[in-house]
Design a protein around this motif. Structure first.
Motif, PDB file in Angstrom:
ATOM      1  N   SER A  66       0.795  -1.226   0.000  1.00 51.79           N
ATOM      2  CA  SER A  66       0.000   0.000   0.000  1.00 51.79           C
ATOM      3  C   SER A  66       0.832   1.283   0.000  1.00 51.79           C
ATOM      4  O   SER A  66       0.295   2.369  -0.165  1.00 51.79           O
ATOM      5  CB  SER A  66      -0.912   0.026   1.235  1.00 51.79           C
ATOM      6  N   LEU A  67       2.167   1.147   0.159  1.00 40.27           N
ATOM      7  CA  LEU A  67       3.033   2.328   0.237  1.00 40.27           C
ATOM      8  C   LEU A  67       4.404   1.966  -0.328  1.00 40.27           C
ATOM      9  O   LEU A  67       4.973   0.945   0.033  1.00 40.27           O
ATOM     10  CB  LEU A  67       3.162   2.788   1.690  1.00 40.27           C
ATOM     11  N   ALA A  68       4.899   2.803  -1.233  1.00 37.29           N
ATOM     12  CA  ALA A  68       6.195   2.518  -1.859  1.00 37.29           C
ATOM     13  C   ALA A  68       7.056   3.772  -1.844  1.00 37.29           C
ATOM     14  O   ALA A  68       6.560   4.884  -1.665  1.00 37.29           O
ATOM     15  CB  ALA A  68       5.992   2.023  -3.285  1.00 37.29           C
ATOM     16  N   ARG A  69       8.358   3.568  -2.043  1.00 37.20           N
ATOM     17  CA  ARG A  69       9.269   4.703  -2.086  1.00 37.20           C
ATOM     18  C   ARG A  69      10.050   4.690  -3.391  1.00 37.20           C
ATOM     19  O   ARG A  69      10.208   3.682  -4.066  1.00 37.20           O
ATOM     20  CB  ARG A  69      10.246   4.656  -0.918  1.00 37.20           C
ATOM     21  N   CYS A  70      10.534   5.873  -3.773  1.00 34.07           N
ATOM     22  CA  CYS A  70      11.508   5.991  -4.854  1.00 34.07           C
ATOM     23  C   CYS A  70      12.441   7.147  -4.504  1.00 34.07           C
ATOM     24  O   CYS A  70      12.216   7.852  -3.515  1.00 34.07           O
ATOM     25  CB  CYS A  70      10.823   6.208  -6.202  1.00 34.07           C
ATOM     26  N   TRP A  71      13.475   7.326  -5.296  1.00 35.46           N
ATOM     27  CA  TRP A  71      14.453   8.374  -5.021  1.00 35.46           C
ATOM     28  C   TRP A  71      14.616   9.270  -6.247  1.00 35.46           C
ATOM     29  O   TRP A  71      14.824   8.790  -7.354  1.00 35.46           O
ATOM     30  CB  TRP A  71      15.820   7.773  -4.673  1.00 35.46           C
ATOM     31  N   ILE A  72      14.482  10.577  -6.045  1.00 37.44           N
ATOM     32  CA  ILE A  72      14.867  11.556  -7.054  1.00 37.44           C
ATOM     33  C   ILE A  72      16.209  12.091  -6.585  1.00 37.44           C
ATOM     34  O   ILE A  72      16.285  12.930  -5.691  1.00 37.44           O
ATOM     35  CB  ILE A  72      13.839  12.698  -7.176  1.00 37.44           C
ATOM     36  N   SER A  73      17.284  11.532  -7.152  1.00 33.40           N
ATOM     37  CA  SER A  73      18.637  11.755  -6.661  1.00 33.40           C
ATOM     38  C   SER A  73      18.701  11.264  -5.206  1.00 33.40           C
ATOM     39  O   SER A  73      18.367  10.109  -4.940  1.00 33.40           O
ATOM     40  CB  SER A  73      19.038  13.223  -6.786  1.00 33.40           C
ATOM     41  N   ILE A  74      19.029  12.135  -4.257  1.00 34.10           N
ATOM     42  CA  ILE A  74      19.130  11.696  -2.856  1.00 34.10           C
ATOM     43  C   ILE A  74      17.889  12.085  -2.051  1.00 34.10           C
ATOM     44  O   ILE A  74      17.886  11.968  -0.828  1.00 34.10           O
ATOM     45  CB  ILE A  74      20.392  12.293  -2.196  1.00 34.10           C
ATOM     46  N   ILE A  75      16.860  12.534  -2.744  1.00 35.07           N
ATOM     47  CA  ILE A  75      15.631  12.952  -2.060  1.00 35.07           C
ATOM     48  C   ILE A  75      14.602  11.830  -2.134  1.00 35.07           C
ATOM     49  O   ILE A  75      14.229  11.388  -3.228  1.00 35.07           O
ATOM     50  CB  ILE A  75      15.050  14.226  -2.696  1.00 35.07           C
ATOM     51  N   PRO A  76      14.129  11.335  -0.986  1.00 32.95           N
ATOM     52  CA  PRO A  76      13.133  10.270  -1.013  1.00 32.95           C
ATOM     53  C   PRO A  76      11.740  10.807  -1.341  1.00 32.95           C
ATOM     54  O   PRO A  76      11.341  11.865  -0.859  1.00 32.95           O
ATOM     55  CB  PRO A  76      13.170   9.718   0.421  1.00 32.95           C
ATOM     56  N   PHE A  77      11.018  10.094  -2.193  1.00 37.73           N
ATOM     57  CA  PHE A  77       9.621  10.375  -2.504  1.00 37.73           C
ATOM     58  C   PHE A  77       8.813   9.126  -2.161  1.00 37.73           C
ATOM     59  O   PHE A  77       9.313   8.004  -2.277  1.00 37.73           O
ATOM     60  CB  PHE A  77       9.435  10.700  -3.989  1.00 37.73           C
TER      61      PHE A  77
END
Length: 471
Positions: A66-77
């Protein structure tokens, strides 16, 4: 020496305090599932792999829960797509638009799409009454006239790429209804050529730093585009104010002028920013919705037959009234099912203004999140067999059974799309005109739909149809 050591400790403590929310977000990201990320770049290269992006969008809930993460460079989204979670975020009390929308200031200026805070709240309150159905009814004649021009430009018994014809029709509608000018040749309009550079900045994260970006060719291109659009709109505004150029029909620009005359805080710059925003926001999104709906209807003959029957029962002439458009219930179901499978805006971005707890995970204030209608609309526990085109999902009975935040093509909450009623009436008018005159089929060799990501969702290579005149 002791003083220096104490100063270092104090500075370190202050620095850690300032980035405490970032560190909390990083810690959470390291403990949540998501696509594999590269050092420094994170997941930005995925934006260049559209096929993989679509695959992840279709299967995200099965892969990551139900919840996932990704990275835009070193910033977590963090990806939020469950309706119960969206209900906590989208009403807007604990979130606002994030840095990606600020980057759009360089292109479209500061309008309703990109603004936050009191400016957005004030402008929304002032403009909202002009999108009431009683006002929108006055635009139906413009929709009908331009739909007729579209039909006259189409040839029967011939394979055509329908998307350029649709885009030209919508651009003409917007010039009439937003700016109050007739567009004799779409090539004369600068709105035909606008290109958002947001994707390039995300895939090259160092370009997110404004001091670096402003020395690149991208910045120059963006600035030229902005000046061209704003100067074109300003020229129309000044002519209207001086009485040199009268509008052929009711339009938003005149309404914005009326707002400024009654509210001196609403300046000419505000008028231009909002007019440019509506011109750009109403172009690709509506064009995509019309084109995708035609694709899915052409692919399903039984659906097309039901639409044709409904149009025969509802319409008394080639120029529908607002009542007749509202009575096109099944056509509206088809539009919504197309928007479910191919939402015009596949990703929305926000930043949290306070801590939010989702399924036991605390997302700290300052955290960046992605909300994806593309993923939400494919959750199998809300839409069984999610890849199947089934307009009956949007019958009144089925809609009442579903979570209200399971279908969000126009976003939701206080920051939903202000022009969604306008868009639906426009889309219905165009579709009713095309489907009443033509039987449409997919062209052999162009049956498969491949999505292309920009700011809006598109069909790679366009959509090809074969048109046959109805008896």
């Amino acid at each position: 020496m002791d003083c220096l050591f104490c100063l270092i400790i104090l500075c370190t403590a202050c620095f850690l305090y300032c980035i405490k929310h970032y560190l909390r977000a990083v810690y959470l990201a390291l403990n949540l599932p998501g696509p594999p990320a590269l050092p420094i770049l994170g997941n930005v290269l995925l934006l260049n792999n559209e096929k993989r992006l679509v695959e992840l969008g279709i299967s995200a809930s099965q892969l990551y829960g139900s919840l996932a993460r990704c990275w835009i460079s070193i910033i977590p989204f963090f990806w939020i797509y469950e309706p119960k979670h969206l209900k906590l975020i989208l009403p807007g009390k604990n979130s606002q638009k994030n840095i990606f929308y600020k980057l759009l200031h360089n292109f479209i200026g500061k309008g309703l799409i990109t603004n936050n805070g009191m400016t957005w709240k004030t402008h929304r309150k002032l403009i909202q009454p002009y999108f009431h159905i009683s006002v929108l009814e006055n635009y139906i004649n413009v929709f009908c006239d331009n739909t007729q021009d579209l039909l006259n430009s189409l040839e029967e018994n011939k394979d055509i790429k329908i998307t350029p014809f649709i885009n030209k029709c919508i651009l003409s509608i917007l010039h009439n209804t937003i700016l109050g000018v007739c567009l004799d040749d779409d090539k004369e309009s600068p709105y035909r050529k606008g290109e958002v550079i947001l994707k390039e900045r995300i895939t090259k994260p160092w370009l997110l730093i404004e001091t670096i970006f402003k020395y690149t060719p991208f910045a120059k291109t963006e600035e030229i585009q902005k000046l061209t659009l704003h100067n074109y709109t300003k020229k129309i505004l000044l002519r209207r104010r001086d009485g040199i150029q009268k509008a052929p029909c009711q339009n938003l620009l005149d309404m914005l002028i009326e707002i400024s005359e009654n509210n001196h805080d609403f300046t000419d710059e505000d008028i231009i920013n909002e007019a440019v925003t509506f011109m750009l926001a109403g172009q690709d999104s509506v064009g995509a919705a019309v084109a995708f709906t035609l694709y899915y209807v052409a692919k399903h003959e039984e659906v097309q037959s039901r639409i044709a029957k409904e149009l025969e029962e509802v319409l008394e002439s080639d120029r529908p009234t607002v009542t007749e458009l509202c009575n096109m219930k099944y056509l509206q179901q088809c539009i919504k099912e197309s928007l479910r499978l191919a939402p015009s805006v596949p990703i929305i971005s926000r930043v949290l203004t306070e801590d939010v707890v989702l399924d036991g995970h605390t997302l700290p204030a300052g955290t960046n999140i992605f909300i994806s209608p593309f993923i939400t609309h494919r959750l199998p526990h809300y839409f069984p067999n999610p890849s199947t085109f089934d307009p009956d999902r949007f019958s009144e009975e089925n809609v009442d059974k579903r979570h209200p935040f399971s279908f969000i093509p126009f976003s939701a909450g206080q920051r939903n799309c202000i022009g969604y009623k306008f868009a639906l009436l426009e889309i219905k008018t165009i579709l009713a005109g095309v489907l009443r005159r033509f039987q449409i089929n997919l062209v052999p060799g162009h049956e498969d739909l491949e999505f292309s990501y920009r700011t809006t969702l598109r069909a790679k290579g366009g959509i090809w149809l074969r048109l046959n005149a109805r008896k």
